[in-house]
Design a protein around this motif. Sequence first.
Motif, short mmCIF file in Angstrom:
data_model
loop_
_atom_site.label_atom_id
_atom_site.label_comp_id
_atom_site.label_asym_id
_atom_site.label_seq_id
_atom_site.Cartn_x
_atom_site.Cartn_y
_atom_site.Cartn_z
N LEU A 9 45.49 47.66 39.14
CA LEU A 9 44.66 46.47 38.94
C LEU A 9 45.40 45.37 38.18
CD1 LEU A 9 41.26 48.12 38.01
CD2 LEU A 9 42.03 47.29 40.25
N LEU A 10 46.52 45.71 37.56
CA LEU A 10 47.30 44.74 36.79
C LEU A 10 48.32 44.12 37.72
CD1 LEU A 10 47.69 46.89 33.56
CD2 LEU A 10 45.91 45.23 34.13
N VAL A 36 55.98 42.95 32.34
CA VAL A 36 54.85 43.69 31.77
C VAL A 36 53.66 43.54 32.71
CG1 VAL A 36 53.25 43.85 29.82
CG2 VAL A 36 55.67 43.29 29.42
N PRO A 37 53.08 44.65 33.19
CA PRO A 37 51.92 44.56 34.08
C PRO A 37 50.71 43.98 33.34
CG PRO A 37 52.90 46.76 34.17
CD PRO A 37 53.52 46.04 33.01
N ALA A 38 50.05 43.02 33.96
CA ALA A 38 48.89 42.37 33.36
C ALA A 38 48.01 41.78 34.46
CB ALA A 38 49.34 41.27 32.40
N ILE A 62 44.63 40.77 30.49
CA ILE A 62 44.43 42.14 30.03
C ILE A 62 45.65 42.94 30.46
CG2 ILE A 62 41.91 42.03 30.06
CD1 ILE A 62 42.02 43.74 32.62
N ALA A 63 45.93 43.96 29.67
CA ALA A 63 47.08 44.82 29.92
C ALA A 63 46.74 46.22 29.42
CB ALA A 63 48.31 44.27 29.21
N ALA A 64 47.70 47.11 29.45
CA ALA A 64 47.49 48.48 29.01
C ALA A 64 47.02 48.52 27.56
CB ALA A 64 48.80 49.26 29.16
N CYS A 101 41.68 48.84 27.41
CA CYS A 101 42.68 47.82 27.69
C CYS A 101 42.90 46.95 26.46
CB CYS A 101 42.28 46.96 28.88
SG CYS A 101 40.82 45.93 28.57
N THR A 102 43.90 46.11 26.53
CA THR A 102 44.16 45.11 25.51
C THR A 102 43.94 43.75 26.13
OG1 THR A 102 45.78 46.51 24.40
CG2 THR A 102 45.89 44.16 23.91
N GLU A 103 43.18 42.88 25.46
CA GLU A 103 42.93 41.53 25.93
C GLU A 103 43.62 40.55 24.99
OE1 GLU A 103 39.19 38.55 26.98
OE2 GLU A 103 38.86 40.33 25.76
N VAL A 104 44.42 39.66 25.56
CA VAL A 104 45.17 38.68 24.78
C VAL A 104 44.79 37.28 25.26
CG1 VAL A 104 47.46 37.84 24.12
CG2 VAL A 104 47.09 40.30 24.49
N THR A 105 44.46 36.42 24.30
CA THR A 105 44.20 35.01 24.58
C THR A 105 45.38 34.22 24.09
OG1 THR A 105 41.84 35.38 24.28
CG2 THR A 105 42.58 33.10 24.24
N THR A 106 45.87 33.29 24.91
CA THR A 106 47.07 32.52 24.57
C THR A 106 46.72 31.05 24.40
OG1 THR A 106 47.67 32.09 26.87
CG2 THR A 106 48.52 34.12 25.87
N GLU A 107 47.57 30.39 23.67
CA GLU A 107 47.39 28.95 23.41
C GLU A 107 48.65 28.23 23.82
OE1 GLU A 107 45.92 26.33 19.65
OE2 GLU A 107 46.89 28.21 19.20
#
Length: 107
Positions: A9-10, A36-38, A62-64, A101-107
């Motif tokens: 799914l990534l 990195v799969p995301a 989202i990633a592993a 999963c890990t969710e990351v928000t970027t700016e």
Amino acid sequence: MVTRVPEVLLRHRIRIEPYLADTAYGPTYGPPVEAVPALVDPSPRMARAPDGREFTAAATFIAAPDLDCPLGSRITLPDGRTATATTIARHTAPGLPVPACTEVTTE
């Protein structure tokens, strides 16, 4: 039982340069981690940083669940844009059949 988001799914690949520290010359980063799969959502949206300020997210992904991406890390998105990891959330649901999963928000 599903314990982590399935890698199939990534669908995107990103590059992460882990933030190490600020120096007199600016931020320093560790060696880049390539491919990195995301799963990237490039849609801008309002988000809130840990210090309380609101910002427009450049992208969210989202990633592993074991992703190593400290706050401040430099992220290269699939479209080539560079962003900074501003919020990180680790999602788990022990005992439930949903993926962690890990969710990351970027700016």
